[in-house]
Write a protein that holds these residues in place. Structure first.
Motif, PDB file in Angstrom:
ATOM      1  N   VAL A 182       0.726  -1.202   0.020  1.00 16.18           N
ATOM      2  CA  VAL A 182      -0.125  -0.068  -0.046  1.00 16.18           C
ATOM      3  C   VAL A 182       0.927   1.273   0.068  1.00 16.18           C
ATOM      4  N   CYS A 217      -4.766  -0.641  -8.506  1.00 15.91           N
ATOM      5  CA  CYS A 217      -4.486  -0.106  -7.274  1.00 15.91           C
ATOM      6  C   CYS A 217      -5.826  -0.364  -6.262  1.00 15.91           C
ATOM      7  N   TRP A 257      -6.261  -2.823  -3.204  1.00 15.91           N
ATOM      8  CA  TRP A 257      -6.699  -2.591  -1.781  1.00 15.91           C
ATOM      9  C   TRP A 257      -8.174  -2.981  -1.371  1.00 15.91           C
ATOM     10  N   MET A 280      -2.370  -1.087   7.252  1.00 18.43           N
ATOM     11  CA  MET A 280      -2.635  -0.528   5.882  1.00 18.43           C
ATOM     12  C   MET A 280      -2.866   0.651   5.527  1.00 18.43           C
ATOM     13  N   THR A 286     -12.916   1.656   0.039  1.00 18.98           N
ATOM     14  CA  THR A 286     -11.844   2.232  -0.980  1.00 18.98           C
ATOM     15  C   THR A 286     -12.638   3.133  -1.769  1.00 18.98           C
TER      16      THR A 286
END
Length: 420
Positions: free
Chosen positions: A12, A105, A109, A132, A332
């Protein structure tokens, strides 16, 4: 905490560095590509929008794939996206590489968050998410300044090569240390239709809105912190990187503290953190002409805003236990929706000629709305808890439900057992 969770945090860090580093290399990138600063800024928006769209889309598309395999594939695509950006011959290719990187990405995540919480007990979810989120905090402290430094001395493309190297290191860690997980079969096999049912729950929507509002409140200010410091507070431009790093230090402190206390006081952490951010943003709007106040409040805002991040993540997993992958994807998307909405609203305030302190007022209003949303969620949580207590004390003459249903009910009560 399992080593695999720290490996995910390292990955991350690479993702976060790529997402935020453009703020430090925007001008040389624009000159090299022959585009305006606003056009170069669209690369930031493209990444954020890709995150919003990519998180739920890729979570749904990879739902039945082994999570470790999915993480490896997404991190590989992300790394290749950085290489494509470093080699991009034109603005169009660079733009496309940013969109692809953002999609990978977002998927990483979402799946990584689900893996992290699956590796720890329910009572340690916030601490796992703190690791994270800590990757993002460290990206702001070290990754973004390092990218700017590389861009200044070796060209902006060097920053993309640096992130590609970090991605490769993270990939090695995932391959070596993240455990394999068996693909569920039969009735336990993930089903998109079943996971989508989480969106019927008002608590999921309240968690999503609170997360988006909290992110929007912070980034309404953070996106314009540089001109506020120089044009309003009167600091020289040389101070800006140091204040941004100070905000990052505050974010790291907040992430650590929030991860420690959120598991036992989830709503309390959310209320305190978001309320503190509201007050800090209002104070910053009132004292923006004071350099000392502006610098000090930037540090406090980093602490308060990121202290809520582990709690907001854990809350979504607690109310969406039937869909851990979509829970991570929803969080997210919500964070990045806020990261897109906040700067837009802040820009509207500036365009209305209300001055740079207006972005702090904008953030304060958004944070206050997040407090209200959290209050509604807490009220609904207490109401449901009382209903379950009454039901559990109702005398019955026969056993109701199957053993599986009873175990499912116990799991739901345990996962939703947040304290204020």
């Amino acid at each position: 905490m399992p080593t695999a969770v720290y490996v995910l945090g390292l990955s991350v860090f690479a993702l976060g560095t790529s997402e935020f580093m453009l703020s430090g290399i925007l001008q040389p990138l624009a000159r090299d590509m022959g585009v305006s600063i606003p056009q170069a800024g669209l690369l930031v928006s493209a990444f954020a929008i890709g995150m919003v769209v990519g998180a739920p889309t890729l979570a749904a598309a990879t739902l039945r794939l082994p999570r470790r395999t999915t993480l490896i594939a997404l991190l590989t695509v992300f790394g290749l996206g950085q290489v494509a950006g470093a080699l991009a011959p034109s603005y169009g290719v660079l733009f496309a590489s940013r969109v692809v990187s953002a999609l990978a990405c977002a998927g990483f995540w979402a799946v990584g968050a689900a893996v992290a919480v699956s590796l720890v007990p329910v009572t340690a979810r916030a601490r796992a998410m703190a690791v994270m989120v800590g990757g993002l905090s460290i990206a702001n402290i070290a990754g973004v300044p390092a990218g700017a430094l590389l861009g200044e001395h070796a060209g902006w493309r060097a920053a993309f090569w640096g992130v590609a190297l970090l991605s490769a290191i993270g990939l090695v860690g995932v391959v070596a240390l993240v455990p394999r997980t068996a693909v569920p079969t039969g009735e336990d096999r993930p089903q998109l239709k079943r996971e989508l049912t989480i969106y019927r729950d008002a608590q999921v929507w309240l968690a999503l809105i609170a997360t988006a509002l909290n992110g929007a409140a912070v980034f309404a200010l953070f996106s314009y912190l540089s001109p506020l410091l120089t044009d309003t507070a009167g600091l020289s431009e040389s101070w800006v990187p140091w204040v941004l790093a100070l905000f990052g230090v505050g974010a790291l402190i907040g992430t650590y503290v929030g991860g420690r206390v959120a598991d036992s006081h989830l709503f309390g952490t959310m209320f305190f953190g978001i309320s503190t951010s509201t007050v800090v943003l209002a104070l910053l709007a009132l004292t923006a002409h004071s350099p000392v106040a502006a610098v000090a409040l930037a540090l406090v805002l980093g602490v308060s805003s990121f202290a809520t991040a582990p709690a907001l993540n854990a809350r979504m997993f607690n109310v969406a236990t039937a869909a851990p992958t979509l829970a991570g994807a929803t969080t997210t998307a919500a964070f990045n929706l806020g990261n897109t909405l906040g700067p837009w609203l802040g820009g509207l305030a500036i365009s209305a000629h209300w001055g740079y302190p207006s972005v702090a007022w904008t953030g304060a209003v958004l944070a206050a709305l997040a407090v209200v949303t959290t209050g509604l969620a807490f009220g609904l949580h207490r109401s449901r808890s009382r209903t379950r207590v009454v039901a559990s004390h109702t005398p019955t003459t026969a056993v109701s439900g199957t053993p599986a249903e009873a175990l499912a009910g116990q799991a739901t009560r345990a996962s939703d057992g947040e304290r204020g």
